[in-house]
Design an enzyme around this catalytic site. Sequence first.
Site, PDB file in Angstrom:
ATOM      1  CG  HIS A 141      -0.288   0.165   2.524  1.00 41.59           C
ATOM      2  ND1 HIS A 141      -0.838   0.888   3.557  1.00 41.59           N
ATOM      3  CD2 HIS A 141       0.897  -0.282   3.000  1.00 41.59           C
ATOM      4  CE1 HIS A 141      -0.036   0.858   4.611  1.00 41.59           C
ATOM      5  NE2 HIS A 141       1.013   0.154   4.295  1.00 41.59           N
TER       6      HIS A 141
ATOM      7  CB  CYS B 105       4.626   5.008   4.945  1.00 39.67           C
ATOM      8  SG  CYS B 105       5.508   4.019   6.160  1.00 39.67           S
TER       9      CYS B 105
ATOM     10  CG  HIS C 241       5.377   0.693   2.398  1.00 41.88           C
ATOM     11  ND1 HIS C 241       4.590   1.817   2.191  1.00 41.88           N
ATOM     12  CD2 HIS C 241       5.044   0.228   3.632  1.00 41.88           C
ATOM     13  CE1 HIS C 241       3.840   2.036   3.257  1.00 41.88           C
ATOM     14  NE2 HIS C 241       4.083   1.078   4.147  1.00 41.88           N
TER      15      HIS C 241
ATOM     16  CG  HIS D  88       3.248  -3.567   6.021  1.00 43.51           C
ATOM     17  ND1 HIS D  88       4.249  -3.155   6.864  1.00 43.51           N
ATOM     18  CD2 HIS D  88       2.715  -2.445   5.492  1.00 43.51           C
ATOM     19  CE1 HIS D  88       4.306  -1.827   6.853  1.00 43.51           C
ATOM     20  NE2 HIS D  88       3.383  -1.375   6.014  1.00 43.51           N
TER      21      HIS D  88
ATOM     22  CG  ASP E  60      -2.606 -13.484   0.872  1.00 48.94           C
ATOM     23  OD1 ASP E  60      -1.640 -12.856   1.372  1.00 48.94           O
ATOM     24  OD2 ASP E  60      -2.510 -14.668   0.486  1.00 48.94           O
ATOM     25  CG  HIS E  61       0.171 -12.557  -2.266  1.00 49.60           C
ATOM     26  ND1 HIS E  61      -0.129 -13.402  -1.221  1.00 49.60           N
ATOM     27  CD2 HIS E  61       1.509 -12.630  -2.449  1.00 49.60           C
ATOM     28  CE1 HIS E  61       0.971 -13.975  -0.799  1.00 49.60           C
ATOM     29  NE2 HIS E  61       1.983 -13.518  -1.521  1.00 49.60           N
TER      30      HIS E  61
ATOM     31  CD  GLU F 144       1.953  -0.964   9.270  1.00 50.44           C
ATOM     32  OE1 GLU F 144       1.240  -0.436   8.401  1.00 50.44           O
ATOM     33  OE2 GLU F 144       2.636  -0.331  10.105  1.00 50.44           O
TER      34      GLU F 144
END
Length: 145
Positions: free
Chosen positions: A15, A34, A40, A42, A84-85, A129
Amino acid sequence: RLARLSRSVSFSACHRLHSKSLSDEENLKLFGKCNNPNGHGHNYKARLLISLLFSLQIDPVSGMVINLTDLKQYMQEAIMEPLDHKNLDKDVPYFAEVVSTTENVAVFIWENLKKLLPMGTLYKVKVYETDQNIVVYKGEETISE
């Protein structure tokens, strides 16, 4: 007998912290690295605590608070499939107008799960996170003075 059940899932997503309400300079100042235009990523962990206050009892026949197979499917549908992904800002319509902070990820997960779980059973959502940045969300609460 009353019990609370916790279950966790992990998902990876990227994100960019960026508010449309701020200028590029203000976003950079507020979010720092960020706010990288390319985003970037997580490896998030979401932990759910399932509980119906005062009345969620262990079923005397099954011995369960909630069927874990059902819970796993609910988490798959509410968390894994949409997040996810994914690039949260580009792939998840919710974040088109909402800044994709971990606080808002927790709200998104809460709202999605609330639609699937038996009414009143979701107690809290905890999103990691990182090991240092953790958000706990318990639905709409007000702060009393």
